[in-house]
Design an enzyme around this catalytic site. Structure first.
Site, PDB file in Angstrom:
ATOM      1  N   SER A  13     112.159 -88.685 -44.229  1.00 20.87           N
ATOM      2  CA  SER A  13     111.241 -89.401 -43.343  1.00 20.87           C
ATOM      3  C   SER A  13     111.369 -90.912 -43.484  1.00 20.87           C
ATOM      4  O   SER A  13     111.347 -91.636 -42.478  1.00 20.87           O
ATOM      5  CB  SER A  13     109.799 -88.960 -43.595  1.00 20.87           C
ATOM      6  N   ASN A  14     111.516 -91.399 -44.710  1.00 17.47           N
ATOM      7  CA  ASN A  14     111.700 -92.841 -44.888  1.00 17.47           C
ATOM      8  C   ASN A  14     113.055 -93.289 -44.345  1.00 17.47           C
ATOM      9  O   ASN A  14     113.176 -94.361 -43.740  1.00 17.47           O
ATOM     10  CB  ASN A  14     111.573 -93.218 -46.362  1.00 17.47           C
ATOM     11  N   ARG A  62     126.105 -85.141 -66.272  1.00 19.32           N
ATOM     12  CA  ARG A  62     125.576 -86.098 -65.306  1.00 19.32           C
ATOM     13  C   ARG A  62     126.539 -87.257 -65.063  1.00 19.32           C
ATOM     14  O   ARG A  62     126.659 -87.767 -63.949  1.00 19.32           O
ATOM     15  CB  ARG A  62     124.220 -86.640 -65.785  1.00 19.32           C
ATOM     16  N   ARG A  88     117.741 -87.834 -58.097  1.00 16.33           N
ATOM     17  CA  ARG A  88     118.587 -87.700 -59.285  1.00 16.33           C
ATOM     18  C   ARG A  88     118.857 -89.069 -59.890  1.00 16.33           C
ATOM     19  O   ARG A  88     119.064 -90.046 -59.170  1.00 16.33           O
ATOM     20  CB  ARG A  88     119.917 -87.054 -58.935  1.00 16.33           C
ATOM     21  N   ASN A 104     115.956 -99.176 -54.608  1.00 20.94           N
ATOM     22  CA  ASN A 104     115.173 -97.952 -54.585  1.00 20.94           C
ATOM     23  C   ASN A 104     113.735 -98.289 -54.200  1.00 20.94           C
ATOM     24  O   ASN A 104     113.229 -99.366 -54.552  1.00 20.94           O
ATOM     25  CB  ASN A 104     115.177 -97.278 -55.959  1.00 20.94           C
ATOM     26  N   THR A 105     113.095 -97.385 -53.465  1.00 19.78           N
ATOM     27  CA  THR A 105     111.665 -97.506 -53.228  1.00 19.78           C
ATOM     28  C   THR A 105     110.955 -96.549 -54.175  1.00 19.78           C
ATOM     29  O   THR A 105     111.481 -95.480 -54.499  1.00 19.78           O
ATOM     30  CB  THR A 105     111.283 -97.162 -51.773  1.00 19.78           C
ATOM     31  N   HIS A 106     109.762 -96.951 -54.610  1.00 17.77           N
ATOM     32  CA  HIS A 106     109.013 -96.106 -55.551  1.00 17.77           C
ATOM     33  C   HIS A 106     107.549 -96.069 -55.151  1.00 17.77           C
ATOM     34  O   HIS A 106     106.960 -97.117 -54.843  1.00 17.77           O
ATOM     35  CB  HIS A 106     109.145 -96.646 -56.975  1.00 17.77           C
ATOM     36  N   SER A 133     106.586 -99.974 -54.315  1.00 20.66           N
ATOM     37  CA  SER A 133     107.481-101.022 -54.812  1.00 20.66           C
ATOM     38  C   SER A 133     108.893-100.817 -54.287  1.00 20.66           C
ATOM     39  O   SER A 133     109.309 -99.687 -54.040  1.00 20.66           O
ATOM     40  CB  SER A 133     107.519-101.021 -56.352  1.00 20.66           C
ATOM     41  N   ASP A 138     118.341-100.267 -62.100  1.00 22.30           N
ATOM     42  CA  ASP A 138     119.109-100.539 -63.310  1.00 22.30           C
ATOM     43  C   ASP A 138     119.293 -99.227 -64.062  1.00 22.30           C
ATOM     44  O   ASP A 138     119.070 -98.150 -63.497  1.00 22.30           O
ATOM     45  CB  ASP A 138     118.447-101.627 -64.170  1.00 22.30           C
ATOM     46  N   ASP A 142     113.053 -96.616 -63.173  1.00 21.05           N
ATOM     47  CA  ASP A 142     112.162 -97.494 -62.415  1.00 21.05           C
ATOM     48  C   ASP A 142     111.814 -98.759 -63.188  1.00 21.05           C
ATOM     49  O   ASP A 142     110.674 -99.238 -63.152  1.00 21.05           O
ATOM     50  CB  ASP A 142     110.887 -96.747 -62.004  1.00 21.05           C
TER      51      ASP A 142
END
Length: 209
Positions: A13-14, A62, A88, A104-106, A133, A138, A142
């Site tokens: 959606s974003n 990973r 992830r 990134n959005t948080h 935010s 990094d 977050d």
């Protein structure tokens, strides 16, 4: 025009909002590819829009999976990579290949409520307000430099779903503002990244190396 690769994991959606802003000229970006760690709504939106996509299912270790994601992204030669509901964590080495051009959005007012359950954690804490935010990613969870953030009130009777939907509206606006600032030069990611690195200790803990 910023060339952007978006990484998604969920409904998208974003991402759909960003794509609409980009294609209407409200944000000076071009979404050149969308990647994911699974088949999901975000990938379906991209395919329907005729945008190149890739899916790299998670598989341990990973570090090797992160390298595959990074290689897929680098093949498109983007100016910027945006994590939009990408659930992830990338390895520190993969992050370093894009930092500081990795955003990134948080759904919280960082450093409050980091991690995958920011909305749930805010409700559990009983706070009267949380937030949204936009950060530079990094190698932490977050913990990157904050580029923009805004408070969002927690209303009586809020559930995780209702609160998250209101936070998403703010996330979308903040991301658009940040992308516009990067595009017009008023936000310099290199300066933010350098400032953050200078604030860090000289040695990382063993588990982060």
């Amino acid at each position: 025009m910023l060339r952007v690769v978006v990484l998604v994991s969920g409904s998208g959606s974003n991402f759909a909002d960003l794509l609409d802003r980009a294609r209407s000229g409200r944000v000076a970006v071009e979404v050149i590819a969308v990647g994911a760690d699974r088949e999901c709504g975000g990938i379906e939106i991209a395919r329907a829009a005729g945008i190149p996509t890739f899916v790299e299912p998670f598989a341990p270790p990973r570090e090797a999976w992160s390298d595959r994601i990074a290689e897929r992204v680098e093949a498109f030669e983007p100016d910027l990579v945006v994590l939009s509901g990408f659930m992830r964590l990338l390895s520190a080495e993969a992050v370093s290949r894009f930092e500081p051009a990795l955003l990134n959005t948080h759904p919280a007012f960082l450093p409050e409520f980091p991690g995958a359950h920011g909305v749930r954690d805010a409700l559990a804490a009983g706070v009267t307000e949380t937030g949204a935010s936009v950060i530079i990613v990094d190698s932490g969870v977050d913990t990157g430099p904050i580029l923009a953030q805004q408070r969002v009130p927690v209303l009586e009777g809020d559930t995780e779903a209702t609160l998250h939907e209101r936070i998403k509206l703010v996330e979308r606006e903040l991301l658009a503002e940040v992308l516009a600032g990067i595009a017009d030069g008023s936000i310099d990611l290199a300066d933010h990244g350098l400032e953050h690195r200078l604030d860090q200790p000289d040695t990382a803990p063993e588990e982060a190396k």
